[in-house]
Design an enzyme around this catalytic site. Structure first.
Site, PDB file in Angstrom:
ATOM      1  N   VAL A 119    -129.171  64.177  19.419  1.00 32.77           N
ATOM      2  CA  VAL A 119    -129.020  62.921  20.182  1.00 32.77           C
ATOM      3  C   VAL A 119    -128.832  63.214  21.674  1.00 32.77           C
ATOM      4  O   VAL A 119    -129.337  62.482  22.526  1.00 32.77           O
ATOM      5  CB  VAL A 119    -127.864  62.056  19.610  1.00 32.77           C
ATOM      6  CG1 VAL A 119    -127.632  60.825  20.478  1.00 32.77           C
ATOM      7  CG2 VAL A 119    -128.162  61.633  18.179  1.00 32.77           C
ATOM      8  N   GLY A 120    -128.172  64.316  21.982  1.00 26.38           N
ATOM      9  CA  GLY A 120    -127.994  64.692  23.391  1.00 26.38           C
ATOM     10  C   GLY A 120    -129.342  64.842  24.096  1.00 26.38           C
ATOM     11  O   GLY A 120    -129.503  64.438  25.254  1.00 26.38           O
ATOM     12  N   GLY A 123    -121.794  64.693  21.439  1.00 28.65           N
ATOM     13  CA  GLY A 123    -122.347  64.417  20.116  1.00 28.65           C
ATOM     14  C   GLY A 123    -123.278  65.546  19.716  1.00 28.65           C
ATOM     15  O   GLY A 123    -123.161  66.669  20.214  1.00 28.65           O
ATOM     16  N   SER A 124    -124.220  65.239  18.849  1.00 28.86           N
ATOM     17  CA  SER A 124    -125.123  66.273  18.348  1.00 28.86           C
ATOM     18  C   SER A 124    -126.144  66.679  19.413  1.00 28.86           C
ATOM     19  O   SER A 124    -126.461  65.891  20.321  1.00 28.86           O
ATOM     20  CB  SER A 124    -125.858  65.745  17.122  1.00 28.86           C
ATOM     21  OG  SER A 124    -126.639  64.616  17.493  1.00 28.86           O
ATOM     22  N   GLU A 160    -125.803  74.148  12.579  1.00 25.45           N
ATOM     23  CA  GLU A 160    -124.507  73.469  12.483  1.00 25.45           C
ATOM     24  C   GLU A 160    -124.468  72.630  11.199  1.00 25.45           C
ATOM     25  O   GLU A 160    -125.339  71.789  10.984  1.00 25.45           O
ATOM     26  CB  GLU A 160    -124.292  72.560  13.703  1.00 25.45           C
ATOM     27  CG  GLU A 160    -122.908  71.940  13.701  1.00 25.45           C
ATOM     28  CD  GLU A 160    -122.651  71.035  14.914  1.00 25.45           C
ATOM     29  OE1 GLU A 160    -123.477  70.155  15.177  1.00 25.45           O
ATOM     30  OE2 GLU A 160    -121.605  71.222  15.563  1.00 25.45           O
ATOM     31  N   CYS A 210    -116.574  70.568  16.764  1.00 25.30           N
ATOM     32  CA  CYS A 210    -117.645  71.267  17.485  1.00 25.30           C
ATOM     33  C   CYS A 210    -117.284  72.743  17.621  1.00 25.30           C
ATOM     34  O   CYS A 210    -118.162  73.602  17.696  1.00 25.30           O
ATOM     35  CB  CYS A 210    -117.853  70.640  18.849  1.00 25.30           C
ATOM     36  SG  CYS A 210    -116.323  70.475  19.779  1.00 25.30           S
ATOM     37  N   GLU A 224    -122.128  67.380  26.084  1.00 28.29           N
ATOM     38  CA  GLU A 224    -121.398  68.349  25.257  1.00 28.29           C
ATOM     39  C   GLU A 224    -121.894  68.167  23.834  1.00 28.29           C
ATOM     40  O   GLU A 224    -121.741  67.093  23.251  1.00 28.29           O
ATOM     41  CB  GLU A 224    -119.881  68.089  25.312  1.00 28.29           C
ATOM     42  CG  GLU A 224    -119.260  68.283  26.673  1.00 28.29           C
ATOM     43  CD  GLU A 224    -119.314  69.711  27.172  1.00 28.29           C
ATOM     44  OE1 GLU A 224    -119.565  70.637  26.378  1.00 28.29           O
ATOM     45  OE2 GLU A 224    -119.126  69.903  28.385  1.00 28.29           O
ATOM     46  N   LYS A 240    -119.173  53.439  24.771  1.00 28.62           N
ATOM     47  CA  LYS A 240    -119.726  53.174  23.443  1.00 28.62           C
ATOM     48  C   LYS A 240    -119.189  54.242  22.483  1.00 28.62           C
ATOM     49  O   LYS A 240    -119.610  55.402  22.509  1.00 28.62           O
ATOM     50  CB  LYS A 240    -121.259  53.244  23.486  1.00 28.62           C
ATOM     51  CG  LYS A 240    -121.906  52.946  22.156  1.00 28.62           C
ATOM     52  CD  LYS A 240    -122.793  54.090  21.720  1.00 28.62           C
ATOM     53  CE  LYS A 240    -123.215  54.022  20.299  1.00 28.62           C
ATOM     54  NZ  LYS A 240    -122.139  54.007  19.295  1.00 28.62           N
TER      55      LYS A 240
END
Ligand code: NAD
Length: 499
Positions: free
Chosen positions: A237-238, A233-234, A390, A289, A255, A180
């Site tokens: 969301v992780g 991702g962020s 971030e 990142c 990651e 995805k």
């Protein structure tokens, strides 16, 4: 500029077929440098689409896992060769859909290429362990085995490199994949899947489903047939993905975000350090990142460094990444740009000194995209939000320090731990910083960005959960050990522990 009549509608790739979503719904993909440029229409998929892809991957796994790894690798070598042939077109599509300048998208595609060649080589290595048995006439060894269906969820900032970092090691190990991609970069994802299809990947082994994070991403983290979830991702969301996957005891590889630091000591080559901070801070419009969003500078060289850094940032050419002179492209989306603008306001309100930039660019051609000035805040205090959170945009915080120890404390004071760097001529300082900065990647006299595919990549603390991409570390994500004892003594032997 593409017109509405010529725009292609792209589909999902499930069980070896290009199919529309069962939703009948789609979404648009537009160029962030010029939103009049409609790149394509993509499928807004449903849970049913994801379930079909997972079932296809589960069926294909029963055959793929039995294909000898060197044979799996032959397909991957062909894929790598196709990337070589398509590199320029892949890079141009990528710049058009996500904004970073062409030299950087060529680098992104090159990373996918390097990873594919490198991991294909693992098809003839994938070393296990053999150890002497403690009993006579007995062998003891351990081999890697695949896990099964792998969910791959990726961000938009490295739209081909990051998918390749996950999909290729998953495949060489014998897993099947449901992929995805981020909704901002579905074309690069599709281009990569097309490469694999054209290289001869068997049906169902690789599947791609586009659509919303929640609708498409949730079943990828929860479905009982999925055994491993690899997410980049962020951190926000992780965490959701991690929690969703936990009840099913899936292997989860995360990651996530970063707030990386460059330390500049008073003996540093300042010109080199400025070069590093420009590239580290404003490369990919700060949307890496590993971006160097914090620069901690020794007070003895603070003024001199800042003057040079600001002068160089002011001279950066901002524009469409497809134009040869452009040095910094747009933010990826209106949302991303709004975040940048909010943090500029936060920085002002916190009392940091705006040394350059700070505004959205809207005149002329800029008005059609998501452009922002390269921005530097000076005299930043490490406790300020702009120094801790971030931002993911062209905003760098410069923080003065009095000593290496103070610089290291500042470096470690954030929730993230991806990448760090030091500029110094003193090897003792370099080694001390290497040991004491708690990050997954460390650089000496180079910026915080730039990875090679045969070394592990990833972060500590809220950046990662202990796994790594790339290198043989990626094999550890996508395989698990089976230990094997072969007794050819012809009699019951008992291990020492039993006697
Ligand atoms: P994001 O977290 O918004 O999205 C990442 C992916 O997760 C996308 O495909 C998205 O659609 C999907 N997603 C969203 N909600 C989901 C849900 N509920 N369940 C499952 N999937 C869901 O991140 P982004 O904006 O695409 O990328 C930027 C972030 O990625 C930054 O924080 C950056 O630091 C990080 N990043 C980290 C690395 C690394 O290696 N550490 C590399 C690149 C980017």
């Amino acid at each position: 500029m593409a017109t509405a009549t010529r725009v292609t509608t792209y589909t999902n790739y499930i069980d070896g077929e290009w199919r529309p979503s069962t939703s009948g719904q789609t979404f648009e993909n537009r160029n962030p440098a010029n939103t009049d440029d409609l790149i394509g229409i993509f499928q807004k998929s449903t849970r049913a689409d994801v379930e079909a892809a997972i079932s296809a991957a589960a069926r294909a796994y029963e055959r793929w896992r039995l294909v000898p790894a060197p044979k799996r690798a032959e397909i991957l070598f062909r894929a790598a060769q196709l990337i070589v042939e398509r590199k320029e077109n892949l890079s141009r599509d990528m710049t058009r859909e996500m904004g970073k300048v062409l030299s950087e998208t060529r680098g992104d595609v090159q990373e996918a290429l390097d990873m594919t060649f490198y991991m294909a080589g693992e098809g003839r290595r994938m070393f296990g362990q053999t150890v002497p048995s403690e009993l006579p006439n007995k062998f003891a060894m351990s081999v890697r085995q695949p896990l099964g269906v792998s969910s791959i969820i990726t961000p938009w900032n490295f739209p081909m490199a990051i998918p390749s970092w996950k999909i290729i090691p998953a495949l060489v190990c014998g897993n099947t994949v449901v992929f995805k991609p981020a909704s901002q970069t579905p074309l690069s994802a599709l281009n990569f899947v097309k490469v694999l299809e054209d290289a001869g990947i068997p049906r169902g082994v690789v599947n791609m489903v586009t659509g919303d994070g929640d609708e498409v991403g949730t079943p990828l983290a929860t479905d009982a047939q999925v055994r491993v979830v690899s997410f980049t991702g962020s951190t926000h969301v992780g965490r959701i993905v991690n929690q969703a996957a936990a009840p099913g005891f899936k292997k989860v590889h995360l990651e996530m975000g970063g707030k990386n630091v460059i330390i500049i000591m008073d003996d540093a080559d300042l010109e080199l350090a400025v070069d590093g901070c420009i590239w580290g801070g404003f490369g990919t419009t700060g949307q890496r990142c590993t971006a160097a969003s914090r620069v901690v500078v020794h007070e003895h060289v603070y003024r001199s460094f800042l003057d040079q850094f600001v002068a160089r940032a002011k001279s950066l050419v901002v524009g469409d990444g497809l134009e040869p002179d452009t040095q910094m492209g747009p933010s990826n989306s209106e949302n991303q740009l709004q975040t940048v603008m909010e943090y500029v306001q936060i920085g002002r309100d916190e009392g940091a000194r705006l040394a350059t930039g700070g505004r959205r660019l809207e005149q002329g051609e800029f008005g059609r995209g998501y452009f922002h000035e390269p921005t530097i805040f000076a005299d930043v205090h490490p406790h300020m939000r702009i120094a801790r959170e971030e931002i993911f945009g062209p905003v760098v915080s410069v923080i003065p320090c009095k000593s290496l120890n103070e610089a290291i404390d500042i470096g470690n004071s954030v929730e993230y731990g991806l990448s760090a760097s030091i500029y110094t001529q003193n090897i003792n300082q370099a080694f001390a910083a290497m040991r004491d900065l708690y990050t997954g990647i460390f650089y000496v006299n180079a910026p915080t960005i730039g990875a090679e595919v045969h070394l592990p990549f990833g972060g500590t603390k809220n950046t990662g959960n202990g796994h790594r991409e790339a290198g043989t570390a990626a094999l550890d994500v996508f395989s698990e050990w089976k230990s094997i004892y072969i007794d050819f003594s012809g009699k019951l032997q008992r291990a020492q522990i039993d006697t």
